[in-house]
Design an enzyme around this catalytic site. Structure first.
Site, short mmCIF file in Angstrom:
data_model
loop_
_atom_site.label_atom_id
_atom_site.label_comp_id
_atom_site.label_asym_id
_atom_site.label_seq_id
_atom_site.Cartn_x
_atom_site.Cartn_y
_atom_site.Cartn_z
N ARG A 175 35.91 36.69 46.39
CA ARG A 175 36.44 35.27 46.18
C ARG A 175 38.18 35.53 46.33
O ARG A 175 38.56 35.09 46.52
CB ARG A 175 36.77 34.56 45.16
CG ARG A 175 35.53 34.32 44.45
CD ARG A 175 34.64 33.53 45.72
NE ARG A 175 32.84 33.29 45.66
CZ ARG A 175 32.26 33.62 45.75
NH1 ARG A 175 31.67 34.06 46.49
NH2 ARG A 175 30.52 33.42 44.73
N SER A 225 29.41 26.54 42.59
CA SER A 225 30.02 27.26 41.15
C SER A 225 31.75 26.66 40.70
O SER A 225 32.76 27.23 41.96
CB SER A 225 30.13 28.62 40.96
OG SER A 225 28.46 29.05 41.16
N GLU A 295 36.58 29.14 40.44
CA GLU A 295 36.75 29.27 41.82
C GLU A 295 36.96 28.44 42.53
O GLU A 295 37.28 28.26 43.93
CB GLU A 295 35.02 29.82 41.71
CG GLU A 295 34.75 29.95 43.42
CD GLU A 295 33.31 30.43 43.54
OE1 GLU A 295 33.18 31.23 42.65
OE2 GLU A 295 32.45 30.24 44.62
C1 LIG Z 1 26.19 23.16 46.31
C2 LIG Z 1 27.02 24.72 46.56
C3 LIG Z 1 26.67 25.48 46.84
C4 LIG Z 1 28.16 26.70 46.83
N1 LIG Z 1 27.46 27.63 46.67
C5 LIG Z 1 27.87 28.35 46.83
C6 LIG Z 1 27.21 30.28 46.66
O1 LIG Z 1 26.35 30.91 47.37
N2 LIG Z 1 28.64 30.88 47.60
C7 LIG Z 1 29.62 30.86 47.95
O2 LIG Z 1 30.41 31.87 47.57
N3 LIG Z 1 29.91 29.71 47.91
C8 LIG Z 1 29.93 28.67 47.63
N4 LIG Z 1 29.74 27.35 47.94
C9 LIG Z 1 31.50 27.16 47.61
C10 LIG Z 1 31.71 26.82 48.52
O3 LIG Z 1 30.65 26.21 49.65
C11 LIG Z 1 31.85 28.21 49.66
O4 LIG Z 1 33.60 28.43 49.18
C12 LIG Z 1 32.50 28.17 51.24
O5 LIG Z 1 32.87 29.34 52.00
C13 LIG Z 1 34.22 27.02 51.79
O6 LIG Z 1 33.62 26.58 52.73
P1 LIG Z 1 34.82 25.63 53.25
O7 LIG Z 1 33.48 25.12 54.97
O8 LIG Z 1 33.94 23.77 52.63
O9 LIG Z 1 35.90 25.24 53.00
P2 LIG Z 1 37.00 24.33 52.07
O10 LIG Z 1 36.25 24.37 50.49
O11 LIG Z 1 37.03 22.97 53.11
O12 LIG Z 1 38.62 25.15 52.08
C14 LIG Z 1 37.88 25.67 50.98
C15 LIG Z 1 38.92 27.10 51.45
O13 LIG Z 1 39.80 27.64 52.36
C16 LIG Z 1 40.71 26.94 53.43
N5 LIG Z 1 39.92 27.12 54.43
C17 LIG Z 1 38.85 26.58 55.09
N6 LIG Z 1 39.03 26.55 56.54
C18 LIG Z 1 40.38 27.67 57.46
C19 LIG Z 1 40.48 27.80 58.30
N7 LIG Z 1 39.85 27.65 59.36
N8 LIG Z 1 41.16 28.69 58.40
C20 LIG Z 1 42.65 28.52 57.01
N9 LIG Z 1 41.93 28.66 56.09
C21 LIG Z 1 40.85 27.89 55.63
C22 LIG Z 1 41.01 25.37 52.73
O14 LIG Z 1 42.58 25.08 52.78
C23 LIG Z 1 40.76 26.34 51.16
O15 LIG Z 1 41.53 27.17 50.45
C24 LIG Z 1 28.97 26.18 47.29
C25 LIG Z 1 29.50 24.99 46.96
C26 LIG Z 1 28.26 24.24 47.37
C27 LIG Z 1 29.14 22.45 46.72
#
Ligand SMILES: Cc1cc2nc3c(=O)[nH]c(=O)nc-3n(C[C@H](O)[C@H](O)[C@H](O)COP(=O)(O)OP(=O)(O)OC[C@H]3O[C@@H](n4cnc5c(N)ncnc54)[C@H](O)[C@@H]3O)c2cc1C
Length: 300
Positions: A175, A225, A295
């Site tokens: 992470r 999580s 997280e």
């Molecule tokens: C049901 C569910 C299950 C999940 N399972 C997992 C799992 O198995 N493993 C896991 O690791 N995570 C999991 N997650 C958490 C999440 O999906 C991940 O952390 C995912 O990678 C976040 O991506 P996002 O595009 O939604 O980022 P966001 O939530 O939109 O942003 C997260 C962070 O990344 C930054 N960011 C996003 N895009 C960019 C970019 N292009 N450039 C610079 N910074 C950026 C944002 O500013 C923020 O700080 C889960 C979430 C849910 C709701």
């Protein structure tokens, strides 16, 4: 406010609408107050916007699918820029090297690699984020992580200049990435996969999806999580052992299905979730001597 009006006019000329919108529409938790919001898909446009933002005192954050965010309920002057990407921007650089934009969903990326019989990304099937968010977080599941498949990352640095960074230089850990605490914008990546068997890849993706459905509360809004894996054990197991499944604050509750998840039962506020997080942390510390770190990212 005047600077936002000027920015909105600038963005409009580039074909981007700056909206005043509730962030509950743009987070999987369905929580968040009204903020400035814009959606960008075109790299050239994004570069112009980033260059503008460098020279102006505007508080902004690049986001993907908002699946790891807990956004404040307050009305904010902050600008959220959501990156979006299309399937037609994903292509093969060579037999096993995939180029994709940061805004593409991991789901669409998994569809692409399956279609091309490429193996290595099965673990990401079911993570509801974008490629950019997954790189930023070094998303992982079932023992595999983004750093296992990333060859290089395209980004705009804090002056808006384009860079290509070897994945080995991105400090990708649990992470963690070099992008945390920086105003870099990840714009895309090259993923190095391997030739595989389409039926086997599909079988593995289906298997992992079923595993998620059986163990996670996918029918309710959440951000996955809430806590990082502690040095010993698992956050979900510790929370369950403390008897906290189902514990509620307002509309937020510890999931009955997976104690590592907090779910929005309907109308949960950011403060409900934060209070619940604090209570869980205190109880787990008192009963098990483990400090749980979040997280999920709190944004205000
Ligand atoms: C049901 C569910 C299950 C999940 N399972 C997992 C799992 O198995 N493993 C896991 O690791 N995570 C999991 N997650 C958490 C999440 O999906 C991940 O952390 C995912 O990678 C976040 O991506 P996002 O595009 O939604 O980022 P966001 O939530 O939109 O942003 C997260 C962070 O990344 C930054 N960011 C996003 N895009 C960019 C970019 N292009 N450039 C610079 N910074 C950026 C944002 O500013 C923020 O700080 C889960 C979430 C849910 C709701």
């Amino acid at each position: 406010m005047e600077k936002m009006e000027k920015f909105a006019a600038f963005a409009k000329e580039l074909g981007v609408n700056v909206l005043r919108e509730s962030m509950s529409l743009h987070t999987t938790f369905q929580i968040g107050g009204v903020a400035f919001f814009a959606q960008v898909g075109d790299l050239a446009v994004l570069m112009k916007i980033m260059a503008y933002l460098q020279g102006h005192d505007i508080d902004y954050q690049i986001i993907g699918n908002g699946s790891n965010l807990l956004v404040s309920d307050s009305k904010m002057d902050k600008l959220f820029i959501k990156l979006v990407g299309n399937e037609d921007e994903v292509f093969l650089e060579d037999e096993t090297l995939v180029r994709a934009p940061a805004g593409i969903s991991l789901q669409k990326l998994c569809d692409f690699v399956l279609e091309h019989s490429l193996t290595g990304l099965e673990f990401a099937h079911g993570i509801p984020g974008t490629l950019g968010g997954a790189i930023y977080m070094n998303a992982s599941a079932y023992g595999k992580q983004m750093s296992d498949v990333l060859e290089s990352i395209f980004c705009l640095d804090d002056s808006g200049n384009p860079n290509k960074m070897e994945a080995g230089h991105a400090n990708l850990g649990y992470r963690h990435s070099v992008f945390m605490g920086k105003k870099y914008c990840i714009t895309g990546a090259l993923l190095l996969l391997a030739k595989g068997n389409k039926t086997e890849i599909k079988k593995e993706m289906d298997f992992l999806w079923e595993k998620r459905q059986n163990s996670q509360p996918l029918d309710l809004p959440s951000a996955g999580s809430v806590f990082k894996r502690p040095k010993t054990g698992f956050a979900g197991a510790l929370i369950e052992e403390c008897g906290l499944k189902g514990m509620k604050v307002g509309g937020a509750a510890v999931s009955e299905k997976h104690a590592g998840f907090i779910v929005n039962l309907g109308g949960a506020s950011c403060d409900d979730v934060r209070e619940l997080i604090k209570e869980i942390q205190d109880i787990v510390w008192q009963q098990r001597g483990v400090r749980l770190e979040t997280e999920v990212e709190f944004v205000k």
